[in-house]
Design a protein around this motif. Structure first.
Motif, PDB file in Angstrom:
ATOM      1  N   VAL A   1       0.859  -1.182   0.000  1.00  0.00           N
ATOM      2  CA  VAL A   1       0.000   0.000   0.000  1.00  0.00           C
ATOM      3  C   VAL A   1       0.895   1.231   0.000  1.00  0.00           C
ATOM      4  N   GLU A   2       0.705   2.098  -0.989  1.00  0.00           N
ATOM      5  CA  GLU A   2       1.503   3.318  -1.062  1.00  0.00           C
ATOM      6  C   GLU A   2       1.056   4.309   0.014  1.00  0.00           C
ATOM      7  N   TRP A   3       2.034   5.023   0.579  1.00  0.00           N
ATOM      8  CA  TRP A   3       1.732   5.991   1.646  1.00  0.00           C
ATOM      9  C   TRP A   3       0.890   7.138   1.115  1.00  0.00           C
ATOM     10  N   GLN A   4      -0.091   7.558   1.906  1.00  0.00           N
ATOM     11  CA  GLN A   4      -0.895   8.724   1.595  1.00  0.00           C
ATOM     12  C   GLN A   4      -1.017   9.596   2.834  1.00  0.00           C
ATOM     13  N   VAL A   5      -1.296  10.871   2.636  1.00  0.00           N
ATOM     14  CA  VAL A   5      -1.457  11.782   3.760  1.00  0.00           C
ATOM     15  C   VAL A   5      -2.613  11.296   4.640  1.00  0.00           C
ATOM     16  N   PRO A   6      -2.393  11.144   5.958  1.00  0.00           N
ATOM     17  CA  PRO A   6      -3.461  10.688   6.860  1.00  0.00           C
ATOM     18  C   PRO A   6      -4.470  11.805   7.105  1.00  0.00           C
ATOM     19  N   VAL A   7      -5.443  11.918   6.238  1.00  0.00           N
ATOM     20  CA  VAL A   7      -6.388  13.031   6.268  1.00  0.00           C
ATOM     21  C   VAL A   7      -7.087  13.130   7.620  1.00  0.00           C
ATOM     22  N   VAL A   8      -7.471  12.014   8.196  1.00  0.00           N
ATOM     23  CA  VAL A   8      -8.177  12.041   9.482  1.00  0.00           C
ATOM     24  C   VAL A   8      -7.301  12.675  10.560  1.00  0.00           C
ATOM     25  N   GLU A   9      -6.001  12.346  10.568  1.00  0.00           N
ATOM     26  CA  GLU A   9      -5.086  12.939  11.548  1.00  0.00           C
ATOM     27  C   GLU A   9      -4.967  14.445  11.345  1.00  0.00           C
ATOM     28  N   VAL A  10      -4.914  14.858  10.092  1.00  0.00           N
ATOM     29  CA  VAL A  10      -4.793  16.285   9.797  1.00  0.00           C
ATOM     30  C   VAL A  10      -6.028  17.034  10.279  1.00  0.00           C
TER      31      VAL A  10
END
Length: 559
Positions: A404-413
């Motif tokens: 799985v490629e890394w993506q920005v953790p939108v929920v954390e942001v």
């Protein structure tokens, strides 16, 4: 049995003290004809203890890769030459602990044939270490006590050898060297084969449990040198972005506020950078009691700074050992460091503004970072609330076992933004909406009515850093740059913010200077810098709106 335990605060199990004694007993001081023994300084002894540290229970070496960065003339090359001789002959392979709980070792030849390499990208570079190494070996007791045959181009051991090697060598890949010195790695780049040579030497050492030491001067950010990459690898470990272990970085430079035009400030900066090698008349002032006076002529070095033919940036790198900036850098490292203030703390309930720059997954290359930066309204102190960066190894394994490629953790942001509004009195919030348009719209709906300073009436949060607003963007960048260089603002010195500020490159546009990455696909991101600029612009607008009117109260000021 395990290690005996510390006998004084901070003591760690190490073979370094043994190696120090071995050097003094067996090696000659290079450049002397009187047979004077080679005696490392206290500063060098501290490095040896860190480099040869072992685990207190298993007794295994903790450090396999080191970077020793000091100014030109400090003595890096002779020192690492002495380490190379110790690796070839001394008991440097950990062998547990003795009956008293002291760490002990055994020689490499008891494990495998010891091959020691003095590596560089040119033959002239190898001479920096090779020539003093030959003098230390010939003037000491190694030939008689350890059976060394010291020739001009190679040193034969009873089993194994020590020899110089360059990036042009065809047999590097299969060379199982137990130790390698990598000299002047600030000049090792892709174009001269340095990147490939360094990678190969590290792999060779790793396969057999060996080690490597780099000895660069200060590197120039953005050039992609081996020294820069090594410093980046180490910083990733400190930041928790890398799971790598076993890297030691020992870098000392003059303070960021060293004034090269003021002789007193310059001499103080040089003495700090040169440490034990400084020829201070009272000895090295870094230790108590002071070390004996060193060999680096500080007063003479200052003459290079008065020579107008020398480039200031080269002087900072070579003699002050300051990691400065690329030719097109927006800010220099001394400027960024001088504006940091790690002692300031922004308490809950204080009045602040926010800046945000977001990203999403890239089709190729390293995904841009996402950053949320705060700025205290009262004094302009900038601090990190969150920076989300792609880790060194971006591919992770999902629940189904597939990558799985890394993506920005939108929920954390989103949670970090909400937490900032809960903790602080947020009076303004500017966000570049690129790729985050829907979330910025949600923030405007949720927080817009409570914001006392707004980007526009219809869009209180949206502040584009791209597109047809170039004049406004240039002005915002100019304000931030002036405030930082004139020390009108301070920042918390967070790793990501500092890196992103230093990664920013000046690009001339029709309306003025803007900042970008060194190239569109560069892994060196600038998003935290953009977020900081937005936060500072928001503070400027808040002040213009009268939100920071000084009111004298109880001998101080409230805002």
């Amino acid at each position: 049995m395990p290690w005996r335990g510390p006998e004084y605060e901070g003591e760690r199990p190490t073979l370094g003290w043994y190696v120090l004694d071995w050097m003094t007993e067996n090696l000659a001081q290079p450049g002397r004809d009187d047979g004077e023994p080679f005696v490392p300084t206290l500063e060098q002894a501290e490095f040896l203890c860190a480099f040869y540290e072992v685990h207190p229970v298993t007794g295994k070496r903790l450090i396999r890769r080191a970077l020793l960065s000091r100014p030109r003339g400090w003595g890096k090359s002779p020192f690492v030459g002495a380490i190379a001789l110790a690796e070839a002959c001394a008991d440097v392979v950990p062998a547990g602990f003795d009956a008293y709980g002291e760490p002990v070792g055994r020689p490499w030849h008891s494990v495998r044939t010891p091959l020691v390499r003095i590596a560089a990208v040119t033959e002239q570079q190898t001479d920096n270490t090779w020539i003093p190494l030959l003098e230390m070996a010939r003037g000491g007791s190694l030939s008689t006590d350890y059976g060394l045959d010291v020739l001009d181009t190679v040193i034969y051991l009873p089993r194994g050898e020590i020899s110089p090697i360059t990036s042009s060598a065809t047999s590097v890949k299969g060379d199982p060297a137990c130790f390698a010195s990598l000299d002047q790695t600030e000049e090792w780049k892709e174009s001269n084969g340095g990147i490939k040579l360094a990678k190969t030497m590290r792999f060779n050492a790793t396969k057999i449990g060996g080690s490597v030491i780099e000895t660069p001067n200060a590197f120039t950010p953005g050039e992609g040198s081996v020294a820069e990459n090594s410093a980046s690898d180490y910083q990733a470990i400190l930041d928790g972005r890398s799971r790598a272990r076993g890297i030691l970085v020992d870098h000392r430079e003059a303070p960021g506020d060293t004034d090269m035009s003021d002789e007193r400030s310059l001499v103080a900066g040089l003495r700090h950078a040169y440490g034990d090698s400084s020829d201070h008349p009272d000895g090295c002032v870094l230790h108590d009691p002071p070390c004996p006076p060193g060999w680096s002529p500080i007063e003479g070095i200052t003459g290079a700074f008065w020579d107008t033919s020398n480039e200031p940036q080269d002087l900072r790198a070579d003699f002050l050992n300051q990691i400065t900036h690329a030719s097109d850098a927006w800010l220099s490292a001394p400027e960024v460091r001088a504006s940091s203030d790690l002692g300031k703390v922004v308490e809950a309930g204080e009045r602040i503004v926010l800046g945000f720059d977001g990203s999403r997954k890239r089709a190729r290359g390293v995904t841009d970072a996402t950053a949320l930066i705060g700025c205290r309204l009262s004094d302009g102190h900038i601090f990190e609330l969150g920076v989300w960066e792609q880790p060194k190894r971006a591919t992770q394994v999902g629940p189904d076992g597939k990558p799985v490629e890394w993506q920005v953790p939108v929920v954390e942001v989103l949670a970090a933004v909400h937490a900032a509004f809960e903790r602080y009195d947020v009076v303004g919030f500017y966000a570049d909406p690129a790729k985050w348009e829907s979330h910025v719209a949600d923030w405007e709906a949720a927080y817009g009515p409570r914001l006392q300073v707004q980007a526009t009436r219809n869009h209180p949060v949206e502040w584009w850093m791209t597109g047809g607003r170039s004049t406004l963007i240039v002005r915002a960048l100019e304000k931030f740059h002036t405030a930082l260089t004139e020390r009108e603002l301070t920042h918390d010195g967070s790793s990501a913010l500092v890196r992103h500020l230093l990664n920013s490159r000046r690009r001339k546009t029709r309306t003025g200077i803007q900042i970008m990455k060194e190239n569109p696909d560069s892994p060196n991101k600038i998003d935290a810098a953009i977020a900081a600029v937005l936060a500072w612009q928001c503070r400027m607008d808040a002040i213009a709106a009268g939100l920071a009117v000084e009111v004298e109260e109880m001998g101080g000021f409230t805002f």
